[in-house]
Design a protein around this motif. Structure first.
Motif, mmCIF file in Angstrom:
data_model
loop_
_atom_site.group_PDB
_atom_site.id
_atom_site.type_symbol
_atom_site.label_atom_id
_atom_site.label_comp_id
_atom_site.label_asym_id
_atom_site.label_seq_id
_atom_site.Cartn_x
_atom_site.Cartn_y
_atom_site.Cartn_z
ATOM 1 N N ASP A 24 -14.216 22.394 -75.766
ATOM 2 C CA ASP A 24 -13.371 22.811 -76.888
ATOM 3 C C ASP A 24 -13.815 24.162 -77.425
ATOM 4 O OD1 ASP A 24 -11.892 20.454 -76.759
ATOM 5 O OD2 ASP A 24 -13.135 19.445 -78.276
ATOM 6 N N LEU A 25 -15.115 24.346 -77.541
ATOM 7 C CA LEU A 25 -15.642 25.618 -78.047
ATOM 8 C C LEU A 25 -15.349 26.761 -77.079
ATOM 9 C CD1 LEU A 25 -19.048 24.447 -79.544
ATOM 10 C CD2 LEU A 25 -16.973 25.076 -80.769
ATOM 11 N N GLU A 26 -15.457 26.496 -75.784
ATOM 12 C CA GLU A 26 -15.138 27.527 -74.787
ATOM 13 C C GLU A 26 -13.662 27.912 -74.865
ATOM 14 O OE1 GLU A 26 -16.788 29.387 -72.516
ATOM 15 O OE2 GLU A 26 -18.659 28.652 -73.379
ATOM 16 N N LYS A 27 -12.801 26.913 -75.012
ATOM 17 C CA LYS A 27 -11.366 27.170 -75.126
ATOM 18 C C LYS A 27 -11.067 27.984 -76.379
ATOM 19 C CE LYS A 27 -6.942 24.777 -75.307
ATOM 20 N NZ LYS A 27 -6.276 23.475 -75.376
ATOM 21 N N PHE A 28 -11.700 27.644 -77.486
ATOM 22 C CA PHE A 28 -11.525 28.379 -78.738
ATOM 23 C C PHE A 28 -11.988 29.820 -78.579
ATOM 24 C CE2 PHE A 28 -13.295 29.726 -82.876
ATOM 25 C CZ PHE A 28 -12.119 29.731 -83.595
ATOM 26 N N LYS A 29 -13.121 30.014 -77.917
ATOM 27 C CA LYS A 29 -13.642 31.371 -77.698
ATOM 28 C C LYS A 29 -12.646 32.208 -76.898
ATOM 29 C CE LYS A 29 -16.545 32.455 -74.446
ATOM 30 N NZ LYS A 29 -17.685 32.591 -73.549
ATOM 31 N N LEU A 33 -10.792 35.603 -78.190
ATOM 32 C CA LEU A 33 -10.923 36.864 -77.463
ATOM 33 C C LEU A 33 -9.563 37.414 -77.041
ATOM 34 C CD1 LEU A 33 -14.077 36.170 -75.285
ATOM 35 C CD2 LEU A 33 -13.879 37.758 -77.197
ATOM 36 N N SER A 34 -8.674 36.547 -76.584
ATOM 37 C CA SER A 34 -7.361 37.038 -76.166
ATOM 38 C C SER A 34 -6.572 37.558 -77.375
ATOM 39 C CB SER A 34 -6.584 35.956 -75.431
ATOM 40 O OG SER A 34 -6.247 34.904 -76.299
#
Length: 106
Positions: A24-29, A33-34
């Motif tokens: 979830d944190l990776e997806k949020f990051k 960024l995008s």
């Protein structure tokens, strides 16, 4: 040994009950960024502020405080004063650019 096994079991129990997983944190990051890339690329310019303060207008027009004051006095640029703060409408600045623009000779 029994204590170590119990401690590792408790610590793994904490990870299974997380509110946000590492995925979830990776997806949020990646989403953040995008979005930042889109804003930096100019995609967010359409949502610019309508009301600008004097320092923002001076930076935009690259003029001194005295020149900005002269533009207010000569009614070249309209403004609104609330308390001690002077605000300028972004549309008025764009209109001023359009009226002051000269046509190029071909």
């Amino acid at each position: 040994m029994e204590k170590k096994g119990k401690q590792s079991e408790e610590s793994s129990a904490l990870f299974t009950h997380q509110l946000a997983t590492l995925a979830d944190l990776e997806k949020f990051k990646e989403q953040m960024l995008s979005e930042m890339r889109r804003l930096l690329a100019g995609g967010g310019s359409q949502h610019s502020k309508q009301w600008l303060k004097s320092r923002e207008v001076r930076k935009l027009l690259d003029v001194s405080p005295g020149k900005l004051h002269a533009m207010r006095v000569s009614r070249q640029l309209s403004f609104m004063r609330i308390g001690g703060v002077i605000y300028y409408d972004r549309a008025d600045i764009d209109k001023m650019f359009a009226t002051c623009k000269t046509m190029a000779v071909k």
